[in-house]
Design a protein around this motif. Structure first.
Motif, short mmCIF file in Angstrom:
data_model
loop_
_atom_site.label_atom_id
_atom_site.label_comp_id
_atom_site.label_asym_id
_atom_site.label_seq_id
_atom_site.Cartn_x
_atom_site.Cartn_y
_atom_site.Cartn_z
N LYS A 134 11.02 15.36 -19.17
CA LYS A 134 11.49 14.58 -18.02
C LYS A 134 10.39 14.44 -16.98
O LYS A 134 9.71 15.40 -16.65
N LEU A 135 10.25 13.21 -16.49
CA LEU A 135 9.32 12.91 -15.42
C LEU A 135 10.10 12.37 -14.23
O LEU A 135 10.96 11.50 -14.40
N LEU A 136 9.82 12.87 -13.05
CA LEU A 136 10.39 12.36 -11.81
C LEU A 136 9.29 11.54 -11.13
O LEU A 136 8.21 12.07 -10.86
N ILE A 137 9.57 10.26 -10.90
CA ILE A 137 8.60 9.36 -10.30
C ILE A 137 9.10 8.98 -8.90
O ILE A 137 10.21 8.48 -8.75
N THR A 138 8.26 9.26 -7.91
CA THR A 138 8.58 8.93 -6.53
C THR A 138 7.50 8.01 -5.99
O THR A 138 6.31 8.30 -6.09
N VAL A 139 7.94 6.88 -5.43
CA VAL A 139 7.05 5.88 -4.87
C VAL A 139 7.35 5.77 -3.38
O VAL A 139 8.51 5.71 -2.99
N PHE A 140 6.30 5.78 -2.59
CA PHE A 140 6.51 5.57 -1.16
C PHE A 140 5.36 4.74 -0.59
O PHE A 140 4.22 4.85 -1.02
N GLY A 141 5.72 3.86 0.35
CA GLY A 141 4.71 3.00 0.95
C GLY A 141 5.35 1.85 1.69
O GLY A 141 6.57 1.80 1.87
N GLU A 142 4.51 0.93 2.10
CA GLU A 142 4.98 -0.23 2.88
C GLU A 142 4.51 -1.53 2.25
O GLU A 142 3.56 -1.58 1.55
N ALA A 187 0.87 -1.18 0.00
CA ALA A 187 0.00 0.00 0.00
C ALA A 187 0.90 1.23 0.00
O ALA A 187 1.84 1.32 0.78
N GLY A 188 0.61 2.16 -0.90
CA GLY A 188 1.44 3.36 -0.96
C GLY A 188 0.91 4.32 -2.01
O GLY A 188 -0.23 4.23 -2.46
N LEU A 189 1.80 5.22 -2.39
CA LEU A 189 1.46 6.25 -3.37
C LEU A 189 2.59 6.41 -4.37
O LEU A 189 3.76 6.24 -4.04
N CYS A 190 2.22 6.76 -5.59
CA CYS A 190 3.17 7.05 -6.65
C CYS A 190 2.91 8.46 -7.14
O CYS A 190 1.81 8.77 -7.61
N THR A 207 7.11 23.51 -17.84
CA THR A 207 6.01 24.46 -17.66
C THR A 207 5.10 24.59 -18.88
O THR A 207 4.15 25.36 -18.86
N SER A 208 5.39 23.83 -19.92
CA SER A 208 4.56 23.91 -21.13
C SER A 208 4.06 22.53 -21.56
O SER A 208 3.71 22.31 -22.71
N ALA A 209 4.02 21.62 -20.60
CA ALA A 209 3.44 20.30 -20.81
C ALA A 209 2.80 19.88 -19.49
O ALA A 209 3.20 20.35 -18.43
N SER A 210 1.81 19.00 -19.57
CA SER A 210 1.06 18.66 -18.36
C SER A 210 0.79 17.16 -18.29
O SER A 210 1.03 16.42 -19.24
N LEU A 211 0.27 16.77 -17.14
CA LEU A 211 -0.13 15.39 -16.90
C LEU A 211 -1.59 15.36 -16.50
O LEU A 211 -2.10 16.29 -15.87
N SER A 212 -2.27 14.29 -16.88
CA SER A 212 -3.67 14.14 -16.54
C SER A 212 -4.01 12.65 -16.52
O SER A 212 -3.36 11.85 -17.19
N ILE A 213 -5.04 12.31 -15.77
CA ILE A 213 -5.59 10.96 -15.81
C ILE A 213 -6.99 11.07 -16.39
O ILE A 213 -7.80 11.90 -15.95
N LEU A 229 -0.87 12.01 -8.32
CA LEU A 229 -0.68 11.13 -7.17
C LEU A 229 -1.62 9.95 -7.36
O LEU A 229 -2.85 10.11 -7.39
N ILE A 230 -1.03 8.75 -7.50
CA ILE A 230 -1.80 7.55 -7.82
C ILE A 230 -1.58 6.52 -6.71
O ILE A 230 -0.42 6.24 -6.35
#
Length: 141
Positions: A133-141, A37-40, A47-53, A104-105
């Motif tokens: 460039k995308l920086l991906i950070t995952v945290f959880g247990e 269980a965690g978050l990504c 500043t001229s590109a975006s992310l969306s789900i 945040l997923i």
């Protein structure tokens, strides 16, 4: 708690909305499979590109996104003062502000817990984009 991080580089894309779900899944940090269980967090360093789900089953959704944003945030508006980087630059910043630069997923049992039809979009708002460039950070247990 475990914290993992990786940077990925997306090849330049034409202006529009692009599904990048598979590319992100292929490059998630090693060790994520161990997180029950965690978050990504996915952060785009631009500043001229975006992310969306959004819906990823029908590509026409991405076309409609591009049409709506182009109609809503027009180029060459006389109110723009930031114009020296091209007619598409200030609208690109505004589109990014309307969408987001970070997602945040949830992670469940080592996998991104996206909904059945959900996918991750890159919104490329420039006519002649560079690699992103995308920086991906995952945290959880």
């Amino acid at each position: 708690m475990k914290i993992l991080q990786t940077e990925i580089v997306l090849k330049p894309q034409p202006r529009g909305f692009h599904s990048i779900t598979d590319e992100i899944l292929r490059q998630l940090p090693d060790g994520m499979a161990d997180i029950k269980a965690g978050l990504c967090q996915i952060f785009i360093q631009h500043t001229s590109a975006s992310l969306s789900i959004n819906e990823d089953a029908d590509p026409s959704v991405r076309n409609d996104f591009e049409s709506w944003f182009n109609q809503t945030v027009k180029e060459d508006e006389p109110i723009y003062t930031h114009t020296y980087e091209g007619a598409d630059d200030m609208p690109a910043h505004l589109k990014t502000a309307l969408l987001d630069t970070s997602l945040l997923i949830p992670i469940r049992n080592g996998k991104l817990a996206l909904g059945r039809w959900q996918g991750i979009y890159l919104g490329e708002h420039r006519n002649n984009a560079t690699a992103r460039k995308l920086l991906i950070t995952v945290f959880g247990e």
